[in-house]
Motif scaffolding. Structure first.
Motif, PDB file in Angstrom:
ATOM      1  N   ASP A 135     -11.428  13.764 -26.083  1.00  0.00           N
ATOM      2  CA  ASP A 135     -10.319  13.153 -25.334  1.00  0.00           C
ATOM      3  C   ASP A 135     -10.833  12.040 -24.423  1.00  0.00           C
ATOM      4  O   ASP A 135     -10.192  10.988 -24.278  1.00  0.00           O
ATOM      5  CB  ASP A 135      -9.605  14.215 -24.462  1.00  0.00           C
ATOM      6  CG  ASP A 135      -8.903  15.268 -25.314  1.00  0.00           C
ATOM      7  OD1 ASP A 135      -8.743  15.017 -26.514  1.00  0.00           O
ATOM      8  OD2 ASP A 135      -8.533  16.331 -24.766  1.00  0.00           O
ATOM      9  N   GLU A 167      -9.902   8.101 -24.134  1.00  0.00           N
ATOM     10  CA  GLU A 167      -9.483   7.442 -22.884  1.00  0.00           C
ATOM     11  C   GLU A 167     -10.322   6.178 -22.634  1.00  0.00           C
ATOM     12  O   GLU A 167      -9.802   5.163 -22.175  1.00  0.00           O
ATOM     13  CB  GLU A 167      -9.650   8.401 -21.697  1.00  0.00           C
ATOM     14  CG  GLU A 167      -8.614   9.506 -21.666  1.00  0.00           C
ATOM     15  CD  GLU A 167      -8.891  10.552 -20.587  1.00  0.00           C
ATOM     16  OE1 GLU A 167      -9.745  10.300 -19.713  1.00  0.00           O
ATOM     17  OE2 GLU A 167      -8.266  11.619 -20.625  1.00  0.00           O
ATOM     18  N   ALA A 198       0.376  15.205 -16.281  1.00  0.00           N
ATOM     19  CA  ALA A 198       1.768  14.881 -16.644  1.00  0.00           C
ATOM     20  C   ALA A 198       2.785  15.752 -15.906  1.00  0.00           C
ATOM     21  O   ALA A 198       3.861  15.279 -15.542  1.00  0.00           O
ATOM     22  CB  ALA A 198       1.939  15.022 -18.156  1.00  0.00           C
ATOM     23  N   ASN A 199       2.439  17.031 -15.656  1.00  0.00           N
ATOM     24  CA  ASN A 199       3.427  17.896 -14.990  1.00  0.00           C
ATOM     25  C   ASN A 199       3.550  17.639 -13.489  1.00  0.00           C
ATOM     26  O   ASN A 199       4.347  18.270 -12.804  1.00  0.00           O
ATOM     27  CB  ASN A 199       3.117  19.391 -15.253  1.00  0.00           C
ATOM     28  CG  ASN A 199       1.716  19.761 -14.825  1.00  0.00           C
ATOM     29  OD1 ASN A 199       0.942  18.898 -14.444  1.00  0.00           O
ATOM     30  ND2 ASN A 199       1.393  21.037 -14.905  1.00  0.00           N
ATOM     31  N   PHE A 231       1.434   6.803 -20.379  1.00  0.00           N
ATOM     32  CA  PHE A 231       0.807   8.095 -20.698  1.00  0.00           C
ATOM     33  C   PHE A 231      -0.569   7.877 -21.308  1.00  0.00           C
ATOM     34  O   PHE A 231      -0.756   7.062 -22.207  1.00  0.00           O
ATOM     35  CB  PHE A 231       1.708   8.906 -21.640  1.00  0.00           C
ATOM     36  CG  PHE A 231       2.825   9.582 -20.913  1.00  0.00           C
ATOM     37  CD1 PHE A 231       2.653  10.849 -20.379  1.00  0.00           C
ATOM     38  CD2 PHE A 231       4.036   8.935 -20.724  1.00  0.00           C
ATOM     39  CE1 PHE A 231       3.677  11.470 -19.666  1.00  0.00           C
ATOM     40  CE2 PHE A 231       5.065   9.538 -20.019  1.00  0.00           C
ATOM     41  CZ  PHE A 231       4.884  10.819 -19.487  1.00  0.00           C
ATOM     42  N   GLY A 246      -2.824   9.879 -23.272  1.00  0.00           N
ATOM     43  CA  GLY A 246      -2.943  11.149 -24.005  1.00  0.00           C
ATOM     44  C   GLY A 246      -1.737  12.023 -23.705  1.00  0.00           C
ATOM     45  O   GLY A 246      -0.724  11.560 -23.175  1.00  0.00           O
ATOM     46  N   THR A 247      -1.855  13.305 -24.013  1.00  0.00           N
ATOM     47  CA  THR A 247      -0.686  14.202 -23.918  1.00  0.00           C
ATOM     48  C   THR A 247      -0.469  14.746 -22.510  1.00  0.00           C
ATOM     49  O   THR A 247       0.646  15.076 -22.142  1.00  0.00           O
ATOM     50  CB  THR A 247      -0.863  15.403 -24.870  1.00  0.00           C
ATOM     51  OG1 THR A 247      -2.144  15.987 -24.605  1.00  0.00           O
ATOM     52  CG2 THR A 247      -0.793  14.969 -26.317  1.00  0.00           C
ATOM     53  N   ASP A 248      -1.541  14.870 -21.717  1.00  0.00           N
ATOM     54  CA  ASP A 248      -1.364  15.591 -20.453  1.00  0.00           C
ATOM     55  C   ASP A 248      -1.710  14.787 -19.194  1.00  0.00           C
ATOM     56  O   ASP A 248      -1.800  15.344 -18.115  1.00  0.00           O
ATOM     57  CB  ASP A 248      -2.203  16.884 -20.461  1.00  0.00           C
ATOM     58  CG  ASP A 248      -3.680  16.590 -20.662  1.00  0.00           C
ATOM     59  OD1 ASP A 248      -3.992  15.466 -21.077  1.00  0.00           O
ATOM     60  OD2 ASP A 248      -4.512  17.487 -20.391  1.00  0.00           O
ATOM     61  N   ARG A 249      -1.912  13.461 -19.309  1.00  0.00           N
ATOM     62  CA  ARG A 249      -2.185  12.657 -18.116  1.00  0.00           C
ATOM     63  C   ARG A 249      -1.403  11.358 -18.164  1.00  0.00           C
ATOM     64  O   ARG A 249      -1.101  10.855 -19.235  1.00  0.00           O
ATOM     65  CB  ARG A 249      -3.688  12.341 -18.001  1.00  0.00           C
ATOM     66  CG  ARG A 249      -4.506  13.562 -17.661  1.00  0.00           C
ATOM     67  CD  ARG A 249      -5.982  13.315 -17.858  1.00  0.00           C
ATOM     68  NE  ARG A 249      -6.552  12.633 -16.723  1.00  0.00           N
ATOM     69  CZ  ARG A 249      -7.428  11.639 -16.808  1.00  0.00           C
ATOM     70  NH1 ARG A 249      -7.825  11.215 -17.969  1.00  0.00           N
ATOM     71  NH2 ARG A 249      -7.922  11.107 -15.732  1.00  0.00           N
TER      72      ARG A 249
END
Length: 600
Positions: free
Chosen positions: A143, A147, A413-414, A435, A437-440
């Motif tokens: 990941d 980035e 992200a949350n 965004f 990636g999926t979570d940041r």
């Protein structure tokens, strides 16, 4: 040393990604230090750097490494990672041809990684991405590589994977520096040009000037000229940092070292100046550096008035070492003689204060910090204000402008909703979300600097459980509805407690401030009113009640008129005391301005 065997490089990264640990391993691997001399953060020589575990000052060291039968000289400049010390990073990059960009194998690319990469690109350096901490039990190497490609635009296949703590992959780093960082381009026969990129004061030997030779050769005993001052000096001693100071006879193109020329006055050496040969001056000086913009100001006053001259001397030494720190003498009705000091940010301010208190044993009172404002007066004049005392009457102000920053946040992200709420509460203007990636996600806001400097970093860490990071740069000034909030103690304005606030929060801030002050100022023999005011309008009030002596304790039974006489006499005494009595304001009260802001 021939220029083709010299490599000059920096290590840049977000705070805590392992720059100092990697520097330690490079010194150990190349034999610059022995196992016995080895200690963590060997280049962080300030006590405060070791205590906090952060780098504050950029340090330089020359290391020698044999590769394929040739001996190479690698000049490493270790840089800070915190946003407040970005100026130190830019100075270091100007003395290099390459940079190692260090990224944590779990945390990935953070806000300062992005800012430092752009700074290295602006300086046209060769950037080598290095993923550190691959020995962690949990990593996201794939990941992080993605980035590096998507956020920074660097080739992920060129990234090195290392563990600075365990010493894994250090040989690969040294090989990459030799193969990928270009050699310096200067020539020995050209007129001498050396860049002054730092300096420090030695009480026994005078000013130690750190230089990077760009063209020509520096030799011990030769005459040199600092082009800005146009003054000539003789080189008494010449040397390199290995990592301790080691004398040498000459420094050629691309080499980094120090000069001792017997200069005792601190203001003779300017960072960014060019050292030249007075008998063969170059056509033009090196471009040097932009002057750093101090954006946070506060007053520093010695508790003991006899320390004033000592404080002046120590500030002079600090400003030589740190071009981004400035100071001017000022006086305050409440605190006496002191200095108005300028800093790049709150951490920078805290570090300077701690260095003065711990290294020089000077007890200080520090007033609440504030940022620089710009005022357009009704007569068309534009003035810059870094002290609330300088704010003209409201009738003379046409526009009251505050500094605006472009702040970049990288958060999980949350936590996007929480961060946006945090920015909206601080008068932020939303710009974009991207965004990673999926979570940041990377979120950009325009925020007033005054809303960032106090506690934004702490609030961000709390809101994102430590995973959020931020970087900001100032983009200009913007008109806002700002007012000067004065504090009156017993009817007298206390200049050191004045602040500049937005009108929308002025009443709330005023109430919070007088409540805080009520807790900090001890009771006197008379009643003390505490008031917050905007111009002539009082917006909040608290009263510290008088200490009360029981004057009727000796009366028992008998006529009530005797007690009434004693009470009336006490009341007259308190009235007289209130008229002439002085209120003692403790040191901690001057920091309540800060805490009241955080309470909101």
């Amino acid at each position: 040393m021939k220029p083709e065997f010299i490599r000059n490089f920096s290590i840049v990264a977000h705070i805590d990604h392992g720059k100092s640990t990697l520097a330690d391993q490079l010194l150990l691997k190349t034999g610059a230090i022995t196992e016995r001399e080895f200690k963590e953060q060997i280049l962080d020589d300030l006590d405060i750097e070791r205590d906090r575990g952060i780098t504050i000052k950029a340090r330089t060291v020359a290391i020698h490494y044999e590769y394929e039968g040739n001996m190479y000289e690698l000049n490493l400049i270790d840089t800070p990672g915190h946003v407040d010390f970005h100026y130190e990073v830019s100075r270091s990059l100007a003395a290099c041809e390459g940079a190692l960009l260090l990224v944590d194998a779990f945390q990935g690319v953070q806000a300062q990684s992005v800012a430092n990469t752009y700074a290295a690109m602006d300086a046209e350096l060769e950037i080598i991405p290095v993923i550190n901490k691959i020995d962690l039990p949990v990593t996201r190497v794939d990941d992080v590589l993605e980035e590096i490609e998507t956020i920074l635009g660097l080739d992920p296949y060129e990234a090195l994977k290392i563990s600075a703590k365990k010493g894994i992959g250090i040989d690969d780093v040294l090989e990459a520096i030799i193969k990928r960082v270009p050699a310096p381009s200067g020539k020995e026969e050209n007129p001498l040009k050396a860049l002054v990129f730092d300096s420090k004061y030695d009480p026994f030997r005078g000013v130690v000037t750190y230089v990077r030779v760009v063209e020509g050769v520096l030799r011990k005993g030769q005459k040199i000229q600092f082009m800005k001052e146009a003054e000539n000096f003789d080189i008494i001693e010449l040397g390199q940092f290995c990592p301790e100071m080691k004398k040498c006879d000459s420094l050629g193109p691309g080499q980094v070292g120090y000069i001792l020329s017997g200069i005792k006055e601190l203001d003779r050496v300017h960072v960014g100046d060019t050292v030249a040969d007075p008998h063969n001056l170059p056509d033009e000086a090196l471009p040097g550096y932009q002057t750093p913009q101090q954006m946070v100001f506060c007053g520093m006053y010695p508790i003991d008035a006899t320390d004033f001259e000592k404080l002046r001397l120590e500030m002079q030494k600090l400003s030589l070492n740190d071009a981004s720190f400035s100071y001017v003498a000022e006086t305050s009705d409440a605190l006496g003689f002191g200095f108005r000091c300028g800093f790049l940010g709150m951490l920078h301010m805290e570090i300077i204060q701690q260095r003065l208190e711990r290294e020089q044993q000077i007890d200080l009172i520090q007033t609440a910090p504030n940022v620089t404002y710009e005022i357009l007066k009704t007569n068309g004049d534009v003035i810059k204000i870094d002290n609330p005392q300088e704010v003209p009457d409201s009738g003379q102000i046409d526009e009251f402008r505050e500094p605006i920053t472009r702040a970049t946040f990288i958060v999980p992200a949350n936590n996007i909703g929480t961060l946006m709420q945090l920015c909206e509460d601080r008068r932020g203007t939303y710009k974009s979300t991207e965004f990673l990636g999926t979570d940041r996600a990377q979120i950009i806001y325009e925020l007033p600097l005054s809303e960032i400097v106090y506690d934004m970093h702490d609030k961000l860490k709390s809101a994102t459980r430590g995973y959020g990071t931020m970087d900001y740069d100032i983009i200009g000034f913007k008109d806002a509805d700002l007012v000067k909030l004065d504090i009156l103690v017993k009817g007298n304005r206390v200049d050191a407690l004045s602040t500049i606030v937005h009108r929308a929060v002025s009443e709330k801030r005023g109430r919070a401030l007088v409540k805080r002050l009520k807790k900090e100022i001890s009771k006197h023999m008379f009643e003390i009113p505490l008031q917050a005011a905007i111009s002539a309008r009082i917006i909040a009030r608290e009263t510290i009640s008088a200490m009360r002596k029981n004057v009727t304790a000796k009366c028992y039974g008998g006529d009530i008129t005797r007690k009434r006489k004693l009470w009336a006499k006490q009341k007259e005494g308190k009235k007289r005391m209130k008229q002439f009595g002085q209120v003692e304001i403790p040191q901690k009260a001057f920091l309540t301005v800060l805490e009241a802001g955080q309470d909101e």
